[in-house]
Design an enzyme around this catalytic site. Structure first.
Site, PDB file in Angstrom:
ATOM      1  N   SER A 261      28.403  70.807  54.041  1.00 57.39           N
ATOM      2  CA  SER A 261      29.014  71.703  55.041  1.00 57.39           C
ATOM      3  C   SER A 261      28.784  71.089  56.412  1.00 57.39           C
ATOM      4  CB  SER A 261      28.347  73.076  55.011  1.00 57.39           C
ATOM      5  OG  SER A 261      27.099  73.021  55.686  1.00 57.39           O
ATOM      6  N   ASP A 262      29.533  71.542  57.412  1.00 64.59           N
ATOM      7  CA  ASP A 262      29.149  71.157  58.768  1.00 64.59           C
ATOM      8  C   ASP A 262      27.954  72.021  59.176  1.00 64.59           C
ATOM      9  OD1 ASP A 262      28.941  69.953  61.219  1.00 64.59           O
ATOM     10  OD2 ASP A 262      31.037  70.175  61.768  1.00 64.59           O
ATOM     11  N   TYR A 263      27.425  71.711  60.320  1.00 66.26           N
ATOM     12  CA  TYR A 263      26.178  72.264  60.841  1.00 66.26           C
ATOM     13  C   TYR A 263      26.208  73.794  60.886  1.00 66.26           C
ATOM     14  CZ  TYR A 263      22.119  71.665  63.996  1.00 66.26           C
ATOM     15  OH  TYR A 263      20.882  71.645  64.577  1.00 66.26           O
ATOM     16  N   SER A 264      25.518  74.385  59.925  1.00 65.06           N
ATOM     17  CA  SER A 264      25.403  75.838  59.913  1.00 65.06           C
ATOM     18  C   SER A 264      26.722  76.546  59.559  1.00 65.06           C
ATOM     19  CB  SER A 264      24.899  76.254  61.307  1.00 65.06           C
ATOM     20  OG  SER A 264      24.747  77.576  61.403  1.00 65.06           O
TER      21      SER A 264
END
Ligand code: NOJ
Length: 734
Positions: A261-264
């Site tokens: 996933s991307d950051y958070s």
């Protein structure tokens, strides 16, 4: 490790251990410092969960990485090595030009080399994965992340994608390679209003035809990871979009690597409004096929329990973990978890002289000469010691000429323009004292640029103007601050600061012989800058060797050869603007202001400088396009050729571009599409025949029923030095 052994390992792992592999920690959980680019849920992790995590992002430094690897592996029941990942975007220690600039080289070979240097340095520093290439198609210069993309064209971006993956990965088990991660899947480059993280609405046809090809090219080249995007795509956040990740990425494109996933972004499905809470977000993400949850607390906090409660089949976890273990195995980490332990060895690799030379070459090839009224190249042979060329502006002696996402350990290694010019040992160069105020208190993502006092500013300005008036020529080094681009770098204006414009206007009043060297991370609206300058050279964010490369090009030791990989608008109001738009029912080919025709009342429709445009120090003449036949069937080919002649008196490099147009089809087609390019180097007076092969697959598109086909009929082929060439010929597909 054999596949059998990997399967055995998986079988032997507890559920907690498996979930651990799917968690990525931000560096700050393990050590001080590290890159933080948003909120992280991982602050809520228990000691056990931290000990079990399978990967970390945002650390640099071989010793630190090796120490953490040892420390973390000791805590794991099966001592599984961790993956260390970082955004190695513009190179690592040897910083190359930003990817948008690499796009302007139209040289996949150079992009491949840049990425292989980056991989060698990053791997020597202990890293295993780079979050690159970023392959989001970009059409809106307001978006700060256009700097990270090769540009606005699906074909060029696909060529660059393949080259970059090859450069990073090569044979993954080699010591000097890292795994690549394509991003941001999908469509992140088209946010509403150019605002970062905003929603994206794209028709399925536009997505398939324009936005997906570059990601797909990276997949076909064997890219090992893919990152989901922050945005919603047609109202579904990518990290929970099963159709996008399973059907398109895995099934249609054949991706079998790790999805991160991307950051958070997993947790962010709650504020997006498609998950009631983080637990539900975790369920959506794992079902959609996200293997690693980057820094949120979704998998760590809820995945094991979701499996135990029967809401998530353990099979999904097993599949994800096997993919992660396979990547670790293919990187050779089970045999050699500390790929580089010896920091002395790393020290020898970082910033190696041959790497710097490649960076210098790539930077020079990425500069785009937008205007030249015979003032460039600069004269070298001034007789007097006195200042015949005045070097003025905030970028004359500035080291911050590398793009966002560069984390050099030694910024002092960056060559400034002043240093680059001085190294040429020429007479008659004068450098303005002090640096003229850059953006006077202007806000950037990371704070404000220091605001010098008004007296200081006035003094710098009058010194600069005095120097300009006593010199023959002025090189004004202006630009957009690097922290105004990159993530969260969206802007509602496309200019440079008022302070710099004032400098340009005042200098112009005393000396018209201005060469403007423009630093930027996006296309800017440069109408006035171009009008006030006799030459305008866009140098983007050129990196470590920037100053040398700029001096090389300005003095003609290297020739400018970059072509725009993203359109430069006339004004902000034209954005988004791109060359491969569709014909309307009321086209306006003259690009003039016409009532009741496509366009604006107060501005012409044409951009200031189109995609593919870029001047040289010489001129190139193109012959008419010759086709070896006028008709072809599927399985056949037409050879289209031109003769390109260097008609000037300097050597030059031209990028010859092939565009095709389908003027009548069952769905409206772009006014033209890039289908090929070749770079040729020509001595004065030299001619070369350049040929392209046109084949039926190049004519395919998604038809009215979304089948990817070509349709018989008439086509147009254009070959020239820019996307607006009118040098064309017709052929028929029967
Ligand atoms: C967020 C960015 O969108 C992405 O491009 C980057 O790779 C990650 N943060 C990790 O730094």
């Amino acid at each position: 490790m054999t596949q059998e052994k990997l399967n055995e390992l998986l079988k032997d792992m507890s559920l907690e251990e498996k979930v651990g592999q799917m968690i990525q920690l931000p560096a700050k959980v393990l050590t001080s410092g590290g890159l933080v680019t948003g909120p992280t849920g991982t602050t809520q992790l228990t000691k056990e969960q931290i000990g079990m995590a399978g990967s970390v992002l945002g650390i640099k430094g071989a010793e630190k990485i090796c120490e953490l690897q040892k420390q973390q592996m000791a805590k794991q029941p099966h001592h599984i090595p961790l993956l260390f990942m970082l955004d190695v975007i513009n190179g690592f220690e040897t910083i190359f030009p930003i990817p948008l600039a690499l796009g302007c080289t139209f040289s996949p070979e150079m992009a491949e080399e840049a990425c292989s240097v980056a991989a060698a340095e990053a791997a020597a520093d202990g890293l295993h994965v780079t979050f690159s290439p970023m392959l989001d198609l970009v059409r809106d210069a307001r978006w700060g992340r256009v700097m990270e993309s090769p540009g606005e064209d699906p074909y060029l971006n696909s060529e660059m994608a393949r080259a970059m993956v090859r450069g990073y990965q090569g044979d993954l088990r080699e010591k000097d390679k890292v795994a690549a991660c394509l991003k941001h899947f999908a469509g992140y480059g088209a946010p509403d209003g150019g605002r970062d993280y905003d929603n994206v609405e794209l028709s399925e046809r536009t997505l398939m035809e324009d936005y997906l090809p570059a990601y797909e090219a990276a997949v076909k080249e064997g890219c090992r990871l893919a990152m989901t995007s922050f945005n919603t795509l047609n109202r579904i956040p990518s990290s929970g979009n099963k159709w996008l990740l399973r059907k398109i990425l895995r099934e249609k494109m054949g991706f079998d690597g790790v999805v991160i996933s991307d950051y958070s972004a997993v947790e962010e499905m709650v504020p997006h409004g498609i998950a009631a809470d983080v637990r539900e977000a975790a369920k959506l993400a794992v079902e959609a096929g996200v293997d690693i949850d980057m820094v949120s607390n979704a998998y760590a906090g809820h995945l094991a329990e979701l499996v135990r409660s029967g809401e998530v089949p353990e099979k999904l976890v097993d599949e994800a973990v096997l993919r992660i273990l396979t990547l670790k195995n293919d990187l050779g980490l089970f045999e050699e978890p500390f790929k580089v332990v010896d920091s002395a060895e790393a020290g020898k690799i970082l910033l190696r002289e041959d790497f710097r030379q490649k960076a210098r070459e790539a930077a020079a090839a990425s500069f785009v000469l937008l205007k030249n009224e015979g003032i460039l190249p600069l004269r070298k042979n001034f007789q007097s010691e006195e200042g015949s060329i005045a070097w003025i502006g905030p970028y004359v002696d500035n080291r911050e000429i590398y793009g966002a996402w560069s984390f050099p350990k030694r910024p002092e290694e960056t060559v400034t323009i002043k240093q680059g010019v001085e190294a040429k040992g020429l007479r008659g160069m004068s450098f303005a004292q002090g640096s003229y105020v850059m953006d006077k208190g202007c806000a950037t993502k990371f704070g404000r640029i220091p605001n010098p006092s008004d007296e200081q500013t006035d003094q710098w300005l009058s010194e600069a103007v005095a120097l300009a008036s006593s010199s023959d020529q002025v090189v004004l080094c202006l630009g957009e601050h690097k922290d105004l681009t990159g993530e969260a770098g969206s802007r509602t204006s496309l200019g440079i600061s008022e302070g710099q414009m004032e400098l340009l206007r005042k200098v112009r009043q005393v000396n018209p012989n201005i060469v403007t060297v423009l630093f930027c991370g996006r296309p800017l609206a440069v109408k006035e800058i171009a009008e006030l300058s006799r030459a305008l050279l866009v140098v983007w964010m050129p990196g470590t060797e920037g100053g040398n490369a700029i001096a090389d090009v300005l003095f003609g030791d290297r020739v400018p050869q970059g072509k725009l990989s993203m359109t430069f608008p006339r004004s902000l109001g034209q954005v988004p603007i791109y060359y491969n738009h569709f014909a309307t029912g009321r086209p306006n080919p003259s690009h003039e202001i016409h009532l009741f025709r496509n366009g604006y009342m107060d501005e012409v429709t044409a951009p200031l400088y189109p995609f593919g445009y870029g001047l040289s120090y010489t001129e190139f003449a193109y012959s008419e396009v010759k086709l070896d036949r006028r008709e072809m069937k599927a399985g056949e080919r037409i050879t289209a050729s031109v003769t390109v002649t260097n008609t000037g008196d300097m050597s030059g490099v031209e990028t010859v571009q092939l565009y095709l147009r389908d003027p009548s089809a069952s769905v409206v087609r772009p006014v033209r599409s890039l289908k090929g390019f070749q770079k040729v180097s020509l001595a004065p007076g030299e001619s070369r025949e350049v040929s392209f092969s046109i084949e039926e697959p190049m004519l395919r598109f998604y038809d009215i029923d979304m089948n990817y086909v070509s349709e018989p009929g008439r086509f147009e082929a254009y070959i020239g030095g820019s996307s607006d060439t009118e040098n064309g010929a017709e052929f028929v597909l029967v």
